[in-house]
Structure formats: C-alpha cells, structure tokens
Design a protein around this motif. Structure first.
Motif, short mmCIF file in Angstrom:
data_model
loop_
_atom_site.label_atom_id
_atom_site.label_comp_id
_atom_site.label_asym_id
_atom_site.label_seq_id
_atom_site.Cartn_x
_atom_site.Cartn_y
_atom_site.Cartn_z
N LYS A 1 0.82 -1.21 0.00
CA LYS A 1 0.00 0.00 0.00
C LYS A 1 0.86 1.26 0.00
O LYS A 1 0.52 2.26 -0.65
CB LYS A 1 -0.91 -0.01 1.22
N SER A 2 1.99 1.21 0.73
CA SER A 2 2.86 2.38 0.84
C SER A 2 3.92 2.45 -0.24
O SER A 2 4.75 3.37 -0.26
CB SER A 2 3.52 2.41 2.22
N GLY A 3 3.93 1.47 -1.16
CA GLY A 3 4.87 1.50 -2.27
C GLY A 3 6.25 0.96 -1.95
O GLY A 3 7.18 1.14 -2.74
N HIS A 4 6.41 0.29 -0.81
CA HIS A 4 7.70 -0.31 -0.46
C HIS A 4 7.79 -1.72 -1.04
O HIS A 4 6.85 -2.51 -0.91
CB HIS A 4 7.88 -0.36 1.05
N ARG A 5 8.92 -2.03 -1.65
CA ARG A 5 9.13 -3.36 -2.23
C ARG A 5 10.01 -4.23 -1.35
O ARG A 5 10.36 -5.35 -1.72
CB ARG A 5 9.72 -3.22 -3.64
N VAL A 6 10.40 -3.69 -0.20
CA VAL A 6 11.15 -4.46 0.80
C VAL A 6 10.62 -4.08 2.19
O VAL A 6 10.04 -3.01 2.38
CB VAL A 6 12.67 -4.20 0.75
N VAL A 7 10.85 -4.99 3.15
CA VAL A 7 10.58 -4.73 4.56
C VAL A 7 11.89 -4.96 5.30
O VAL A 7 12.60 -5.93 5.03
CB VAL A 7 9.47 -5.64 5.11
N GLY A 8 12.20 -4.06 6.22
CA GLY A 8 13.48 -4.14 6.91
C GLY A 8 13.38 -4.74 8.30
O GLY A 8 12.32 -4.73 8.94
N GLY A 9 14.50 -5.26 8.76
CA GLY A 9 14.61 -5.78 10.12
C GLY A 9 15.89 -5.30 10.76
O GLY A 9 16.77 -4.76 10.09
N LEU A 10 15.98 -5.50 12.06
CA LEU A 10 17.18 -5.14 12.82
C LEU A 10 17.54 -6.30 13.73
O LEU A 10 16.68 -6.82 14.45
CB LEU A 10 16.94 -3.88 13.65
N MET A 11 18.79 -6.71 13.71
CA MET A 11 19.24 -7.81 14.55
C MET A 11 19.13 -7.46 16.03
O MET A 11 19.55 -6.38 16.46
CB MET A 11 20.70 -8.16 14.23
N LEU A 12 18.59 -8.40 16.78
CA LEU A 12 18.58 -8.33 18.24
C LEU A 12 19.31 -9.58 18.72
O LEU A 12 18.75 -10.68 18.69
CB LEU A 12 17.15 -8.27 18.76
N ASP A 13 20.55 -9.41 19.12
CA ASP A 13 21.39 -10.56 19.48
C ASP A 13 20.94 -11.16 20.80
O ASP A 13 20.83 -10.46 21.81
CB ASP A 13 22.86 -10.13 19.57
N ARG A 14 20.70 -12.47 20.81
CA ARG A 14 20.22 -13.18 21.99
C ARG A 14 21.37 -13.96 22.64
O ARG A 14 22.10 -14.69 21.96
CB ARG A 14 19.09 -14.13 21.59
N ILE A 15 21.50 -13.80 23.95
CA ILE A 15 22.57 -14.50 24.68
C ILE A 15 22.02 -15.05 26.00
O ILE A 15 20.93 -14.69 26.44
CB ILE A 15 23.78 -13.59 24.96
N SER A 16 22.80 -15.92 26.62
CA SER A 16 22.42 -16.48 27.92
C SER A 16 22.51 -15.42 29.00
O SER A 16 23.17 -14.39 28.84
CB SER A 16 23.32 -17.67 28.27
N ALA A 17 21.87 -15.67 30.13
CA ALA A 17 21.86 -14.69 31.23
C ALA A 17 23.26 -14.43 31.76
O ALA A 17 23.56 -13.33 32.23
CB ALA A 17 20.94 -15.17 32.35
N SER A 18 24.13 -15.43 31.67
CA SER A 18 25.50 -15.28 32.18
C SER A 18 26.45 -14.73 31.13
O SER A 18 27.58 -14.34 31.46
CB SER A 18 26.02 -16.64 32.64
N GLY A 19 26.03 -14.69 29.87
CA GLY A 19 26.92 -14.31 28.79
C GLY A 19 27.75 -15.47 28.26
O GLY A 19 28.50 -15.30 27.30
N ARG A 20 27.59 -16.65 28.86
CA ARG A 20 28.33 -17.81 28.37
C ARG A 20 27.69 -18.33 27.09
O ARG A 20 26.48 -18.26 26.91
CB ARG A 20 28.35 -18.93 29.42
N LEU A 21 28.52 -18.86 26.21
CA LEU A 21 28.02 -19.38 24.94
C LEU A 21 27.67 -20.85 25.15
O LEU A 21 28.48 -21.75 24.95
CB LEU A 21 29.06 -19.18 23.84
N THR A 22 26.44 -21.07 25.59
CA THR A 22 26.01 -22.36 26.06
C THR A 22 25.18 -23.11 25.01
O THR A 22 24.74 -22.54 24.02
CB THR A 22 25.13 -22.19 27.31
#
Length: 291
Positions: A117-138
């Motif tokens: 409707k608004s004439g956009h041929r793409v939709v954008g996103g933004l990364m939201l990096d998800r990590i553990s509560a401790s910051g460890r790569l578990t």
C-alpha cells in the motif's frame, strides 16, 4: 484482501536439528507455508551430522532443494540464495538464516499488505542478538526453548562487532538483495516499521566456528569479498578472551535486557528506527555501501 504468504528462502549450515525444528515451527506459526531451503556443509562437518540434519528436515515435511559441500566462500550463500529465489518465482520472499527468528508487530499478511500500500518493495529488520543470562556461549535444551536458554537481547552485532545489523527480511521477487541480506540497492525499507530479528547465533560451538572462519579467510582457503566478516569474528573472539570466555552482559553499549519471542521489545519502533537510520559502515573498505 491479504497477500499470499511469502516463500521462505534460506541456506542452512550445520546447525543442531533442534534449532532447525524450532525455526520451522516459528515461521509456520507466522504463517509461512512454503519453505525453499538448501544445505551447505563445509568439509569439516561429519557425514553423520549432515545426514541427521537432512533427516530432520524431511521429518519436518521440508524436502531440501539441494545440498552442497565445500569451502564456505563469502559469495557461497548469496549464489545459493539467489538460485532459490529464482526457483521460488513471483511474489514476496522472506529471507532468514537458520539462527534468525523474525518478530513482527502485525501478522505477516498485514505487514506485506502495508508495504504494498505504501509502495515499499522491501521490509526491513534489525538484529537483536540473543545470549544467555550469564553471557556464556552455552547449549540449550529443546524442551526449555530458546527464550529460556537465551533470555537477554541486545545490540552486539553493530556495537561490538561493527557489523551491519540491518536486514532485508521481506523482498519482492524482482528486488536484488545484497550478500548477507543486509540491504537492497535502490530500495529503502520503511524505517518506522522495522521488525526484530532475534539472532540466536551465540550458542555453544560458535567460538570454534569463528576461529575456523578467521583461519580459512586469512589463508585464502575460503575466499572473502572484504575483510569485514573476518574482522567481525576477530572482535568477538578478542572480547570473550578479555572477559573469561563470556560476553560482557553489563556493558551498557550492548543494552542487554530480557526479551521474548512472544512480544515485541519495549519501545522497539523508536529504538530500531534510531539505529537503522544512523548506522554507517565502520571502516574505509566498506565505503561502497549505498543507502
């Protein structure tokens, strides 16, 4: 009248079968009905791991379009993705890596209808990096789910790695999308309607992957377009090296806070808009960026 559901296009590497299952469930819940995926496995991936992942895909009712093996050159994903897009044909294409779980403020059909409707041929996103509560790569347990294992979301990609956190999440079939799905030359997404791309990359095993990436790109075993990917991997490895093997969750730059796939992060539209409109390449060799 709402638009036809988009075809999901993805190149899947050697992820754990449980992640692939959670990913497929997530996008089916969003309304995706058609999955066009291809597997690519670098040489170090054992045959058994390949077979388990291919079997998991079939159990999910998805027949991969193809499977390739060999070096993971920087252009590999782009070439495989574009072949899948050609096969998908006309309509909207949803572009997502297997560790990216997109979250929209409205049903997908409404998002697409609004873009048209608004004439956009793409939709954008933004990364939201998800990590553990401790910051460890578990690792994580499927029965607990990703939200439980990785409850924090923040902006690691661009504030630590200096990577491009923007994503093209939906594109019309005739829109060219750059490598990594970060931009579509000549097309700007609506900055007021940016989806959250929950990025579950920071799991057990990723440090080995990053070290391998640095080694292979540095030696030319894997071919790179620019040093960007290698540099980003190096920054993450340096960071965890300084912090005892974990991601520093208390660094205010990263804005880590508890988030969920069940609801949009608080104040997301203004937060996302401020980031995607202000983001610029970090180093000189990326100055061919255009947006």
């Amino acid at each position: 009248m709402l638009s036809t559901p988009p075809a999901l296009i993805a190149i899947v590497g050697p992820v754990e079968p449980a992640l692939l299952a959670a990913w497929v469930r997530h996008y089916r819940w969003l309304g995706v009905e058609r999955f066009l995926i291809a597997f690519h496995f670098p040489e170090h991936v054992p045959d058994q791991q390949r077979h388990e992942l291919q079997a998991a895909s079939r159990e999910l009712g998805i027949i991969p379009t193809g499977t390739s093996t060999g070096p993971w050159h920087e252009r590999t994903n782009t070439q495989l993705r574009d072949a899948l897009r050609h096969r998908a044909g006309p309509g909207w294409h949803l572009l997502a890596d297997a560790d990216e779980f997109q979250q929209y403020p409205a049903p997908l059909g409404e998002v697409i209808a609004q873009a048209e409707k608004s004439g956009h041929r793409v939709v954008g996103g933004l990364m939201l990096d998800r990590i553990s509560a401790s910051g460890r790569l578990t690792g994580w347990r499927p029965e607990g789910g990703l939200d439980l294992a990785y409850p924090l979301g923040g902006h690691l990609t661009h504030r630590l790695l200096h990577g491009d956190p923007r994503k093209i999440v939906l594109a019309r079939h005739d829109v060219t999308v750059a490598g990594g799905n970060h931009r579509a030359p000549g097309h700007r997404p609506d900055a007021d309607r940016i989806c959250a791309v929950h990025h579950f990359k920071w799991r057990s095993g990723v440090l080995d992957d990053l070290r391998r990436r640095v080694k292979h790109f540095s030696t030319g075993t894997w071919q790179e377009e620019t040093p960007s990917v290698r540099d980003e991997a190096g920054r993450l490895l340096s960071h965890v090296g300084r912090h005892g093997g974990v991601i520093n969750t208390s660094d205010p730059r990263f804005a880590f806070r508890r988030v969920s796939l069940d609801r949009m992060p608080f104040n997301w539209p203004s937060e996302a808009r401020s980031i995607v409109t202000a983001w610029r390449p970090h180093v000189a060799h990326q100055q061919n960026w255009r947006q």
